[in-house]
Every structure is written in structure tokens, then in C-alpha cells.
Design a protein around this motif. Sequence first.
Motif, PDB file in Angstrom:
ATOM      1  N   SER A  66      -1.572   3.201   1.798  1.00 43.46           N
ATOM      2  CA  SER A  66      -0.801   2.737   0.643  1.00 43.46           C
ATOM      3  C   SER A  66      -0.931   1.229   0.453  1.00 43.46           C
ATOM      4  CB  SER A  66       0.669   3.116   0.808  1.00 43.46           C
ATOM      5  OG  SER A  66       1.212   2.544   1.975  1.00 43.46           O
ATOM      6  N   TYR A  67      -1.071   0.467   1.558  1.00 42.98           N
ATOM      7  CA  TYR A  67      -1.238  -0.986   1.435  1.00 42.98           C
ATOM      8  C   TYR A  67      -2.582  -1.331   0.810  1.00 42.98           C
ATOM      9  CZ  TYR A  67       2.872  -1.582   4.408  1.00 42.98           C
ATOM     10  OH  TYR A  67       4.146  -1.558   4.905  1.00 42.98           O
ATOM     11  N   ILE A  68      -3.598  -0.573   1.177  1.00 37.33           N
ATOM     12  CA  ILE A  68      -4.921  -0.823   0.580  1.00 37.33           C
ATOM     13  C   ILE A  68      -4.872  -0.581  -0.922  1.00 37.33           C
ATOM     14  CG2 ILE A  68      -7.300   0.022   0.483  1.00 37.33           C
ATOM     15  CD1 ILE A  68      -7.067   0.611   3.501  1.00 37.33           C
ATOM     16  N   LEU A  69      -4.231   0.519  -1.336  1.00 34.04           N
ATOM     17  CA  LEU A  69      -4.142   0.801  -2.762  1.00 34.04           C
ATOM     18  C   LEU A  69      -3.259  -0.221  -3.475  1.00 34.04           C
ATOM     19  CD1 LEU A  69      -3.880   4.699  -2.732  1.00 34.04           C
ATOM     20  CD2 LEU A  69      -5.860   3.293  -3.283  1.00 34.04           C
ATOM     21  N   SER A  70      -2.196  -0.673  -2.815  1.00 36.35           N
ATOM     22  CA  SER A  70      -1.329  -1.684  -3.417  1.00 36.35           C
ATOM     23  C   SER A  70      -2.082  -2.991  -3.627  1.00 36.35           C
ATOM     24  CB  SER A  70      -0.107  -1.921  -2.525  1.00 36.35           C
ATOM     25  OG  SER A  70       0.687  -0.765  -2.436  1.00 36.35           O
ATOM     26  N   PHE A  71      -3.050  -3.267  -2.762  1.00 37.61           N
ATOM     27  CA  PHE A  71      -3.872  -4.468  -2.902  1.00 37.61           C
ATOM     28  C   PHE A  71      -4.600  -4.478  -4.238  1.00 37.61           C
ATOM     29  CE2 PHE A  71      -8.021  -6.563  -2.372  1.00 37.61           C
ATOM     30  CZ  PHE A  71      -7.612  -7.843  -2.018  1.00 37.61           C
ATOM     31  N   PHE A  72      -4.923  -3.273  -4.743  1.00 38.27           N
ATOM     32  CA  PHE A  72      -5.619  -3.166  -6.023  1.00 38.27           C
ATOM     33  C   PHE A  72      -4.652  -3.050  -7.200  1.00 38.27           C
ATOM     34  CE2 PHE A  72      -8.717  -1.678  -2.894  1.00 38.27           C
ATOM     35  CZ  PHE A  72      -9.827  -2.429  -3.260  1.00 38.27           C
ATOM     36  N   GLY A  73      -3.368  -3.340  -6.964  1.00 41.08           N
ATOM     37  CA  GLY A  73      -2.401  -3.391  -8.058  1.00 41.08           C
ATOM     38  C   GLY A  73      -1.776  -2.068  -8.424  1.00 41.08           C
ATOM     39  N   ILE A  74      -1.907  -1.065  -7.566  1.00 38.94           N
ATOM     40  CA  ILE A  74      -1.307   0.246  -7.833  1.00 38.94           C
ATOM     41  C   ILE A  74       0.088   0.255  -7.228  1.00 38.94           C
ATOM     42  CG2 ILE A  74      -1.531   2.730  -7.478  1.00 38.94           C
ATOM     43  CD1 ILE A  74      -4.529   2.289  -7.107  1.00 38.94           C
ATOM     44  N   THR A  75       1.116   0.444  -8.067  1.00 39.63           N
ATOM     45  CA  THR A  75       2.493   0.412  -7.587  1.00 39.63           C
ATOM     46  C   THR A  75       2.807   1.654  -6.757  1.00 39.63           C
ATOM     47  OG1 THR A  75       3.401   1.535  -9.520  1.00 39.63           O
ATOM     48  CG2 THR A  75       3.171  -0.866  -9.657  1.00 39.63           C
ATOM     49  N   LEU A  76       3.862   1.537  -5.945  1.00 35.44           N
ATOM     50  CA  LEU A  76       4.246   2.660  -5.101  1.00 35.44           C
ATOM     51  C   LEU A  76       4.669   3.864  -5.935  1.00 35.44           C
ATOM     52  CD1 LEU A  76       6.215   1.013  -2.161  1.00 35.44           C
ATOM     53  CD2 LEU A  76       3.916   1.977  -2.142  1.00 35.44           C
ATOM     54  N   ASN A  77       5.398   3.624  -7.019  1.00 39.67           N
ATOM     55  CA  ASN A  77       5.839   4.752  -7.852  1.00 39.67           C
ATOM     56  C   ASN A  77       4.657   5.451  -8.513  1.00 39.67           C
ATOM     57  OD1 ASN A  77       8.595   4.502  -7.329  1.00 39.67           O
ATOM     58  ND2 ASN A  77       8.880   2.984  -8.937  1.00 39.67           N
ATOM     59  N   ALA A  78       3.679   4.663  -8.961  1.00 37.03           N
ATOM     60  CA  ALA A  78       2.478   5.265  -9.553  1.00 37.03           C
ATOM     61  C   ALA A  78       1.714   6.053  -8.497  1.00 37.03           C
ATOM     62  CB  ALA A  78       1.588   4.177 -10.147  1.00 37.03           C
ATOM     63  N   LEU A  79       1.658   5.501  -7.292  1.00 40.49           N
ATOM     64  CA  LEU A  79       0.949   6.183  -6.212  1.00 40.49           C
ATOM     65  C   LEU A  79       1.665   7.470  -5.821  1.00 40.49           C
ATOM     66  CD1 LEU A  79      -1.530   5.877  -4.433  1.00 40.49           C
ATOM     67  CD2 LEU A  79      -0.114   4.676  -2.765  1.00 40.49           C
ATOM     68  N   ARG A  80       3.005   7.437  -5.826  1.00 39.11           N
ATOM     69  CA  ARG A  80       3.759   8.653  -5.514  1.00 39.11           C
ATOM     70  C   ARG A  80       3.518   9.730  -6.566  1.00 39.11           C
ATOM     71  NH1 ARG A  80       8.885   4.906  -4.272  1.00 39.11           N
ATOM     72  NH2 ARG A  80       8.519   4.532  -2.052  1.00 39.11           N
ATOM     73  N   LEU A  81       3.530   9.324  -7.838  1.00 39.94           N
ATOM     74  CA  LEU A  81       3.291  10.291  -8.903  1.00 39.94           C
ATOM     75  C   LEU A  81       1.897  10.891  -8.794  1.00 39.94           C
ATOM     76  CD1 LEU A  81       4.982   8.471 -11.926  1.00 39.94           C
ATOM     77  CD2 LEU A  81       5.590  10.725 -11.048  1.00 39.94           C
ATOM     78  N   ALA A  82       0.893  10.018  -8.637  1.00 38.90           N
ATOM     79  CA  ALA A  82      -0.485  10.501  -8.564  1.00 38.90           C
ATOM     80  C   ALA A  82      -0.708  11.305  -7.284  1.00 38.90           C
ATOM     81  CB  ALA A  82      -1.460   9.320  -8.628  1.00 38.90           C
ATOM     82  N   GLY A  83      -0.235  10.758  -6.157  1.00 42.50           N
ATOM     83  CA  GLY A  83      -0.430  11.456  -4.889  1.00 42.50           C
ATOM     84  C   GLY A  83       0.299  12.775  -4.840  1.00 42.50           C
ATOM     85  N   GLY A  84       1.539  12.802  -5.358  1.00 45.33           N
ATOM     86  CA  GLY A  84       2.290  14.055  -5.396  1.00 45.33           C
ATOM     87  C   GLY A  84       1.608  15.097  -6.261  1.00 45.33           C
ATOM     88  N   ALA A  85       1.028  14.636  -7.381  1.00 45.42           N
ATOM     89  CA  ALA A  85       0.310  15.564  -8.258  1.00 45.42           C
ATOM     90  C   ALA A  85      -0.920  16.128  -7.571  1.00 45.42           C
ATOM     91  CB  ALA A  85      -0.086  14.844  -9.556  1.00 45.42           C
ATOM     92  N   VAL A  86      -1.642  15.274  -6.827  1.00 44.16           N
ATOM     93  CA  VAL A  86      -2.830  15.738  -6.100  1.00 44.16           C
ATOM     94  C   VAL A  86      -2.428  16.750  -5.034  1.00 44.16           C
ATOM     95  CG1 VAL A  86      -4.648  15.028  -4.498  1.00 44.16           C
ATOM     96  CG2 VAL A  86      -4.194  13.675  -6.539  1.00 44.16           C
TER      97      VAL A  86
END
Length: 229
Positions: A66-86
Motif C-alpha cells: 500500500s505504501y508503494i501505491l501511495s507513493f504514486f498518488g493513489i489514496t487509501l480509499n481509492a485503493l480499498r475500493l479498487a482492491g476490494g472490487a478485485v
Amino acid sequence: MNLLGPGLNAFLLGFPALLSIVNPLAGAIIFNEITGNASRPVRATLARKVGMNSAAVMLVSLWAGSYILSFFGITLNALRLAGGAVVASRAFQMLNAPEVTEARKQAQAASSLPAPDQDPDEIASMAFFPLTLPFTTGPGTIAVAVTLGTERGAFGTPLGAFYAGMSLAAVAIAAITWVSYAAADRLDVILGATGRRVLSRLAAFILLGIGVQIMLSGAIPVLHQALAG
């Protein structure tokens, strides 16, 4: 502060999610088929190495993904939505056609394994690729682990307790994988075809619920901000 409760909550979230996507019992059946010509000591060595490698893959994904993805500007909420969908999408596929999922895993691993008459050291060298990646902890497992990593602090859980619980869950799954693969020949006889299908569908259903829960943890803050604005 008592960290046992929050750590236990993290463990209870991570353990069923990782168990469902790794599915070590079903994986053990395939492991038994594709390594059936190797000697028992070689298979035991492979099982141990796969277990250790799987722990490393899951822990790195949990701690750093999650820290690596956050480095590229992806917020935690966006990551939760996308990751949960996957995760939910993956679980839905597993729920409807677990045999297809396991057959694909078997084909990926078997296509990269050496011939059974090759040197045992060559067979053992396959412990990481393909038996760990992509067979045991493939892209689906990595996606689940990274998504679980985004849940840090989502429910007010202290970071130390969260990562302790999640890490313990990953290590427990790796240990179960090690034991299951080491006893793969016995599990194949005990479970049979029907048992494998039942386990696969039950694991998929649990994983589907976890994916939806993770999506909600990302959607609720976004909706709250939108309504407040």
C-alpha cells in the motif's frame, strides 16, 4: 493500552481472507499431482521452501504494497475500493468455477516444472518459481494482501497491533501451506474430488464477503466527504 484485542481483530480479518485466496488444501492436491514423480524427501523440501517463500511474499505485500501505491498518488480509499472490487471479482469467479481456477494454477505450475527424471536439485530450484509464484501466492494473493494492508487504521486499530495481527495471519497461512503440501498425498485420498469442490466454493464465498467489506471501508469515507461537502 491493551493491544491484544485490536491485534486479534486484524488477525481475524486477514486470516480468512488469505486462507480463502491461497486455499492450501486445494493447492496441496495439485502439488501432489505435479510433483508426484519426485521422491518424498524432495517433496518435503519443496513444501518447506514454498511455505517460507509464501510467507515472504505475503508479508512484503502486506507491509509495503500500500505504501508503494501511495507513493504514486493513489489514496487509501481509492485503493480499498479498487482492491476490494478485485478481491470480490476474483472470489465470484472462484465461486462459479473453482475447477477452472485450479486447472489454470496447475497448468501454470506444470508448464514450468522440469521433467521428473531430472536432478532433484533442479526440481528443488523450482520452489519459488513456479511453485510459490504464481502457483501458491500469485497475483490474486498479492492483491488480497495489498488490499488488507490498506485497512491499517481503518477501524482505529493501532498500527503495531494491526501489523502484528496481519503478519501472524500471513505466517499462519504459510505454515498451513507447508504442512498441507508436505501431506499432499494423504490429503488427496481424504478429500477426493467432491471435498475439493466443497472447500473451493466455501473459501470463495468467504472471500467474496471480505472483498465487499473492504470496498465498504473505502466507499463510506468517500460518501461521507461528498455529503459533508
